[in-house]
Design a protein around this motif. Structure first.
Motif, PDB file in Angstrom:
ATOM      1  N   LEU A  61       0.835  -1.212   0.000  1.00 11.54           N
ATOM      2  CA  LEU A  61       0.000   0.000   0.000  1.00 11.54           C
ATOM      3  C   LEU A  61       0.864   1.255   0.000  1.00 11.54           C
ATOM      4  CD1 LEU A  61      -2.782  -1.112   2.499  1.00 11.54           C
ATOM      5  CD2 LEU A  61      -3.187  -0.262   0.169  1.00 11.54           C
ATOM      6  N   PHE A  62       1.957   1.202   0.758  1.00 15.48           N
ATOM      7  CA  PHE A  62       2.857   2.353   0.780  1.00 15.48           C
ATOM      8  C   PHE A  62       3.488   2.571  -0.589  1.00 15.48           C
ATOM      9  CE2 PHE A  62       2.696   2.443   5.396  1.00 15.48           C
ATOM     10  CZ  PHE A  62       2.762   3.795   5.616  1.00 15.48           C
ATOM     11  N   SER A  63       4.021   1.478  -1.170  1.00 13.99           N
ATOM     12  CA  SER A  63       4.758   1.677  -2.431  1.00 13.99           C
ATOM     13  C   SER A  63       3.808   2.028  -3.572  1.00 13.99           C
ATOM     14  CB  SER A  63       5.630   0.459  -2.758  1.00 13.99           C
ATOM     15  OG  SER A  63       4.826  -0.689  -2.852  1.00 13.99           O
ATOM     16  N   SER A  64       2.594   1.452  -3.553  1.00 19.38           N
ATOM     17  CA  SER A  64       1.648   1.779  -4.635  1.00 19.38           C
ATOM     18  C   SER A  64       1.175   3.224  -4.528  1.00 19.38           C
ATOM     19  CB  SER A  64       0.463   0.810  -4.620  1.00 19.38           C
ATOM     20  OG  SER A  64      -0.367   1.098  -3.524  1.00 19.38           O
ATOM     21  N   ASN A  65       1.307   3.806  -3.342  1.00 22.38           N
ATOM     22  CA  ASN A  65       0.952   5.221  -3.186  1.00 22.38           C
ATOM     23  C   ASN A  65       2.185   6.125  -3.266  1.00 22.38           C
ATOM     24  OD1 ASN A  65      -2.081   5.522  -2.579  1.00 22.38           O
ATOM     25  ND2 ASN A  65      -1.444   3.702  -1.422  1.00 22.38           N
ATOM     26  N   ALA A 115       5.093   6.106  -1.782  1.00 21.62           N
ATOM     27  CA  ALA A 115       5.880   6.481  -0.613  1.00 21.62           C
ATOM     28  C   ALA A 115       7.319   6.014  -0.781  1.00 21.62           C
ATOM     29  CB  ALA A 115       5.273   5.861   0.639  1.00 21.62           C
ATOM     30  N   SER A 116       8.230   6.842  -0.336  1.00 30.40           N
ATOM     31  CA  SER A 116       9.620   6.400  -0.359  1.00 30.40           C
ATOM     32  C   SER A 116       9.877   5.584   0.905  1.00 30.40           C
ATOM     33  CB  SER A 116      10.558   7.606  -0.391  1.00 30.40           C
ATOM     34  OG  SER A 116      10.564   8.221   0.868  1.00 30.40           O
ATOM     35  N   SER A 117      10.977   4.855   0.932  1.00 35.82           N
ATOM     36  CA  SER A 117      11.247   3.973   2.066  1.00 35.82           C
ATOM     37  C   SER A 117      11.412   4.759   3.365  1.00 35.82           C
ATOM     38  CB  SER A 117      12.489   3.132   1.793  1.00 35.82           C
ATOM     39  OG  SER A 117      13.607   3.982   1.701  1.00 35.82           O
ATOM     40  N   THR A 118      11.783   6.044   3.263  1.00 34.76           N
ATOM     41  CA  THR A 118      11.953   6.846   4.489  1.00 34.76           C
ATOM     42  C   THR A 118      10.601   7.185   5.127  1.00 34.76           C
ATOM     43  OG1 THR A 118      12.012   8.835   3.128  1.00 34.76           O
ATOM     44  CG2 THR A 118      14.127   7.893   3.794  1.00 34.76           C
ATOM     45  N   ASP A 119       9.510   7.104   4.350  1.00 37.77           N
ATOM     46  CA  ASP A 119       8.185   7.362   4.899  1.00 37.77           C
ATOM     47  C   ASP A 119       7.680   6.198   5.753  1.00 37.77           C
ATOM     48  OD1 ASP A 119       8.064   9.763   3.642  1.00 37.77           O
ATOM     49  OD2 ASP A 119       6.987   9.008   1.890  1.00 37.77           O
ATOM     50  N   LEU A 120       8.246   5.041   5.482  1.00 40.31           N
ATOM     51  CA  LEU A 120       7.751   3.833   6.149  1.00 40.31           C
ATOM     52  C   LEU A 120       8.229   3.749   7.595  1.00 40.31           C
ATOM     53  CD1 LEU A 120       6.984   2.666   3.239  1.00 40.31           C
ATOM     54  CD2 LEU A 120       7.699   0.457   4.208  1.00 40.31           C
ATOM     55  N   PRO A 121       7.315   3.341   8.502  1.00 40.25           N
ATOM     56  CA  PRO A 121       7.770   3.042   9.860  1.00 40.25           C
ATOM     57  C   PRO A 121       8.483   1.686   9.833  1.00 40.25           C
ATOM     58  CG  PRO A 121       5.457   2.494   9.653  1.00 40.25           C
ATOM     59  CD  PRO A 121       5.882   3.062   8.312  1.00 40.25           C
ATOM     60  N   ARG A 122       9.155   1.399  10.919  1.00 44.44           N
ATOM     61  CA  ARG A 122       9.697   0.057  11.076  1.00 44.44           C
ATOM     62  C   ARG A 122       8.499  -0.899  11.173  1.00 44.44           C
ATOM     63  NH1 ARG A 122      12.242  -1.372  16.606  1.00 44.44           N
ATOM     64  NH2 ARG A 122      12.725  -3.586  16.324  1.00 44.44           N
ATOM     65  N   ILE A 123       8.562  -2.020  10.475  1.00 47.38           N
ATOM     66  CA  ILE A 123       7.431  -2.957  10.487  1.00 47.38           C
ATOM     67  C   ILE A 123       7.858  -4.312  11.032  1.00 47.38           C
ATOM     68  CG2 ILE A 123       5.679  -4.148   9.087  1.00 47.38           C
ATOM     69  CD1 ILE A 123       5.780  -1.823   7.120  1.00 47.38           C
ATOM     70  N   LEU A 124       7.128  -4.774  12.052  1.00 51.08           N
ATOM     71  CA  LEU A 124       7.376  -6.099  12.629  1.00 51.08           C
ATOM     72  C   LEU A 124       6.095  -6.913  12.526  1.00 51.08           C
ATOM     73  CD1 LEU A 124       9.291  -5.034  15.878  1.00 51.08           C
ATOM     74  CD2 LEU A 124      10.308  -6.066  13.831  1.00 51.08           C
ATOM     75  N   VAL A 125       6.206  -8.200  12.839  1.00 49.93           N
ATOM     76  CA  VAL A 125       4.990  -9.029  12.806  1.00 49.93           C
ATOM     77  C   VAL A 125       4.866  -9.893  14.059  1.00 49.93           C
ATOM     78  CG1 VAL A 125       4.795  -9.196  10.277  1.00 49.93           C
ATOM     79  CG2 VAL A 125       6.143 -10.890  11.546  1.00 49.93           C
ATOM     80  N   GLY A 126       3.622 -10.353  14.290  1.00 49.69           N
ATOM     81  CA  GLY A 126       3.327 -11.373  15.301  1.00 49.69           C
ATOM     82  C   GLY A 126       3.668 -10.969  16.724  1.00 49.69           C
ATOM     83  N   ASP A 127       3.974 -11.988  17.536  1.00 50.22           N
ATOM     84  CA  ASP A 127       4.223 -11.758  18.963  1.00 50.22           C
ATOM     85  C   ASP A 127       5.407 -10.836  19.201  1.00 50.22           C
ATOM     86  OD1 ASP A 127       2.112 -13.329  19.595  1.00 50.22           O
ATOM     87  OD2 ASP A 127       3.301 -15.127  20.053  1.00 50.22           O
TER      88      ASP A 127
END
Lengths: 401, 401
Positions: free
Chosen positions: A69-73, A75-87
């Motif tokens: 969703l970020f890249s299709s809109n 957004a550059s990589s600097t706009d992205l928050p750190r992303i983690l998953v699960g527990d």
């Protein structure tokens, strides 16, 4: 002290979304980290608006979707928050550096470990995840006391109790009185409840909530879990906690004192009130909700809960009295059974039947550590799943456990 | 701090008698001095039971009757308390040495001077005499602040507000909400109210009270006086004080906060609750009343007050807004008019008509001293008495002012 930097466990659920509305209304609060459910679109909107530094997705698929969703809109990589998953992600969000308040709003037992970790960091916990207290209230409240972590209930009933206890002495409390709307089946016969559809069970008369809690409201298990939650939050035994059915949900709960005085908290049925209270306590700030209009209220009614049509409420009092791992077993069994009902696998009344069977056959253990709880939880889930299969096997949709 | 040594102004009235019941229930409280109304038999019983050191009778006739009761029952002169009469007696009872709490429960303006004297001695005042605050709230609250005298309201509504404000910050209050039963004429037409008999007006639906206050409840003047009282007790202007008609009198009053939360106090309709609260504050002690039973409450209703049928309520808000001596004039006029109604001299609706005329024609003065108030009070009584005579002269019972 008013919260300045928050993180949210369960940001795309109804409590999470309402928390962000409150944050928007109040202003001056930084949203540092979000842990979301499976709604990547909603999470994407939240990230764009609140710019958290860390985001946790429920699984890799959701994380990929968020990144897409970020890249299709554009957004550059600097706009992205750190992303983690699960527990791991949940735990990181719960303990994120610089956060003063963690809103614990995941559904079910998944929120337990991260909430405990946040407590160990001494964070204020705005607690909407009642399961965390139900399954291991002892560990939770002990950790809160040891780490001077404030537990502020976001559930409207416990939030009301918190308000009704302000400036009062606990030893002068005769009993807490939790109000219950009675749910969509309050006036229905036992037979009608047996044949209830998922749609009917989800149709809560006064509150707009998630699926799990709506079903729990329909069976009064929600109130039962709240009784256990109230025990841990405020330190009163089951015989000093009462439940009154109050269909209008205007009185959110009450405290009766030894002198016969009853202090009640009333308000509109919007969870943003309790959320804001938890974020701003001990201050009260102007909120964005319309005031309660007494010309519209016009009539408040009260009645005793019917434990025959709503056996889950009785089971919760039993579980609280037996103590140890019994409430954790009840909670786990109920989660499995409610999901099975939502999936169309079992009829509504089988939820209580499965819960009853589970807690009656459980030999309670003292809760010495997280492991005890998690083992009881896992075992109960397995047995409850077996019970769901047994109901399915017994076959014809009108059959019961 | 719980009261240990009390005196009562108005011991034979309903508040006075209930105070003594509470004292009996609580134990450990000495009744040092009593000032009574004209019921010498009741006073005699009280003296025999509570052994006060000082007694004040309303007049010489009552004092003689009390002495006669003692001697006819074979009491020796050493059994008799010191007996005084009239204003001197009231003042002595109010300022009696060793008393920590003065219950101010005389009816009408007569309680003002002795209550002020008790405040100047720094006594805790359990205040049931609302007129004292209505006529000279400014002097009263200023003296209380200067002498660190605590004012604890015994009126059930203000006592409820006091409870709803515990642990809260006054600046976070949006408004006080006084509940009103609506009195015996709540559902009656304007015409029915015009033709109401004394008996009908005295027939209060929920509270058992004295004559004056029962009539004030029937005309809603009682609520109007309570609005003015609330202003002085809690420091909010008229636009932050609301009135809601609540016929069941279960919710005794409420406070709405800026965050939309409403804290309400509920209880049985027995003034012993508020009396005990005032005597034991900040402690709450077990009392002798049955708890509020929610299966019996079953339904609470709320409606807006009708200012057309109950103009006295509007007059009170007007008097509060105009300030100075206007509330004192309203109170004096109302006392004269209510007595005239009770004596069968004027119809019920003439009370408000006389009150309206009095306050509209009064040029308010700032209250600099007791003399200002007493002069306004005396002048208003004289004019109101003239108005009563005018109504009588206009003759036929169905005539109006």
């Amino acid at each position: 002290m008013k919260s300045s930097n928050i993180s949210i466990l369960g940001s795309t659920g109804s409590i999470g979304r309402n928390t962000l509305k409150v944050v928007e209304h109040l202003g001056g609060i930084n949203v540092k980290a979000l842990a979301a459910g499976s709604n990547a679109d909603e999470l994407y909107s939240q990230v764009k608006k609140f710019r958290p530094e860390l985001v946790s997705c429920i699984d890799d698929a959701s994380a990929s979707k968020l990144e897409a969703l970020f890249s299709s809109n554009g957004a550059s990589s600097t706009d992205l928050p750190r992303i983690l998953v699960g527990d791991e992600g949940l735990n990181e969000v719960a303990t994120f550096e610089g956060v003063d308040t963690v809103v614990s709003a995941t559904v079910g037992a998944v929120g337990f470990v991260p909430t405990l970790k946040a407590i160990e960091k001494g964070r204020r916990i705005a607690l909407a995840n009642k399961e965390t207290l139900v399954i291991a209230g002892e560990l939770m409240t002990r950790a809160a006391a040891e780490n001077s972590a404030e537990l502020l209930p976001v559930d409207s009933e416990h939030n009301a109790l918190h308000q009704c206890l302000r400036g009062e002495s606990p030893k002068e409390v005769r009993r807490l009185i939790l109000t219950a709307s009675g749910g969509p089946f309050r006036t229905k016969s036992l037979e009608e409840i047996r044949n209830a559809t998922v749609e009917e069970a989800l149709d809560h008369p006064t509150w707009d909530m998630g699926d799990k809690i709506s079903i729990d409201s329909a069976t009064l298990m929600n109130k039962g879990l709240e009784v256990i939650e109230a025990h841990w939050l405020f330190g009163f035994d089951g015989d000093r906690i009462g439940v009154v059915v109050h269909p209008q949900s205007v009185v959110h709960s009450m405290v009766e004192y030894v002198d016969g005085s009853i202090i009640a908290q009333l308000g509109v049925t919007d969870m943003r009130h309790a959320i804001q209270y938890a974020l701003t306590y001990p201050e009260r700030l102007v909120n964005c909700l319309p005031p309660l209009d007494f010309t519209e209220v016009s009539k408040l009614t009260f009645e005793e809960p019917d434990l025959e049509r709503f056996p889950n409420l009785k089971l919760a009092f039993d579980a609280l009295e037996r103590g140890g791992t019994v409430p954790a077993v009840l909670n786990a069994s109920n989660e499995v059974a409610v999901q099975a009902f939502l999936d169309g696998k079992i009829p509504l009344h089988s939820i209580a039947a499965i819960n009853k069977l589970l807690i009656e056959n459980h030999i309670p253990e003292q809760i010495e550590s997280l492991e005890t709880v998690l083992a009881a939880d896992a075992e109960a889930r397995a047995i409850a799943a077996d019970q769901v299969r047994a109901v399915l096997k017994a076959a014809a949709p009108s059959n019961s456990v």
